[in-house]
Every structure is written in structure tokens, then in C-alpha cells.
Design a protein around this motif. Structure first.
Motif: not given
Length: 171
Positions: A76-83
């Protein structure tokens, strides 16, 4: 069955279905989404509203099945940062005139992605909500915002067909 796992399995299924619908809307586009550079920039942003929640749900399902609490936080951290990065770039992007409602959605996007990233660092319940429930709320709202974008794109009127000089108008 774990309610979080059930929620994210459903969210993933619906997200990927709507991602396919979005690509269909683009393929049948009558609003210039593929030709107009200002509108074309929006296509990636809208697609991420379905792609990222879908991948988050798939990742969470795999992680919960394995019983790892660190892995879902990383996912969630990585994908949230991408978003978050994409939504900030999209917010900065100046293109075609945008309706007030869509401008509001553009402003909401980075806040939702920031909530997803922030919930990764929450060690325990906050106000009675576990970190995974906070993630579910933010991800669900992100999905709903994507639905709004999809609706605005789908309901966009077709541009009038130009009539050559001297030709009768097409009715």
C-alpha cells in the motif's frame, strides 16, 4: 472469511472490470480523448483509479493469505506513493477547461493517496478504526472518485462534425 480480504477481493474484481470499461470508452471515444493532448493526459490518471485499487486488493489478498502484516504495508505504501505523485502531477497539469466538479475531484485525489500512504504508518487503531479499515475507506473513496471521472468521460458530448463550405448540414 476475513472481511478485509472479502472487501479487497470484490474491489479488485470490480476495479479491473471497470478498467476494461475505461479502455473501451477510450477505444470508442467520441470526446477526443485520444486525439486531444489535453484530454489524453487524463486517460492515465483515470486508469490509475481502477488499476491501483485493483492491484492493492490483489496484493493484500496474497499477503493476508500468507499472514504477513509488513508486506501489505509495503504494498500500500509503494502504490499509494505512485498514486500520490501521479495525482500531484495531474493537479499541476493545465489542459482543457475543466468543470468545477472535476477540479474538486482533482484536488481530492492527492488527499486520498496521502491517506493511503499515512495509514501504512499507523501502528494500531485510531478512533476505533484499524489501519486496514482506514486503507479500505481511502481506497474505496479513491475508487468512487474514479467512477465519477468515468461518468464524466462517458457522458461527454460528441464534438459536432465540421461541415465543408457549401455542403448541406448533416441532420
Amino acid at each position: 472469511m476475513d472481511p478485509a480480504l472479502s472487501f479487497y477481493q470484490s474491489l479488485s474484481s470490480v476495479s479491473f472490470t471497470l478498467l476494461g470499461l475505461w479502455f473501451t470508452v477510450l477505444g470508442l471515444s467520441h470526446g477526443g480523448w485520444r486525439r486531444d493532448p489535453a484530454l489524453h493526459r487524463s486517460t492515465l490518471h483515470v486508469a490509475l483509479h481502477f488499476f491501483l485499487p485493483g492491484v492493492m486488493g490483489l496484493g493484500l489478498g496474497a499477503v493476508l493469505a500468507a499472514g504477513s502484516s509488513v508486506a501489505w504495508r509495503v504494498t500500500f505504501g509503494v502504490l499509494g506513493l505512485v498514486g500520490l505523485v501521479e495525482s500531484l502531477l495531474f493537479l499541476r497539469h493545465r489542459g482543457a477547461p475543466v468543470a468545477r466538479t472535476v477540479r474538486s475531484l482533482r484536488t481530492l485525489d492527492p488527499l486520498l493517496y496521502a491517506a493511503i500512504v499515512a495509514a501504512v504508518f499507523v501502528p494500531g487503531p485510531v478512533g476505533g478504526a484499524a489501519p486496514l479499515q482506514i486503507e479500505g475507506t481511502a481506497t474505496g473513496l479513491l475508487f468512487v472518485v474514479g467512477l465519477c471521472y468515468l461518468w464524466f468521460a462517458f457522458s461527454q458530448r460528441a464534438a459536432p462534425t465540421p461541415v465543408p463550405d457549401g455542403a448541406p448540414p448533416v441532420v
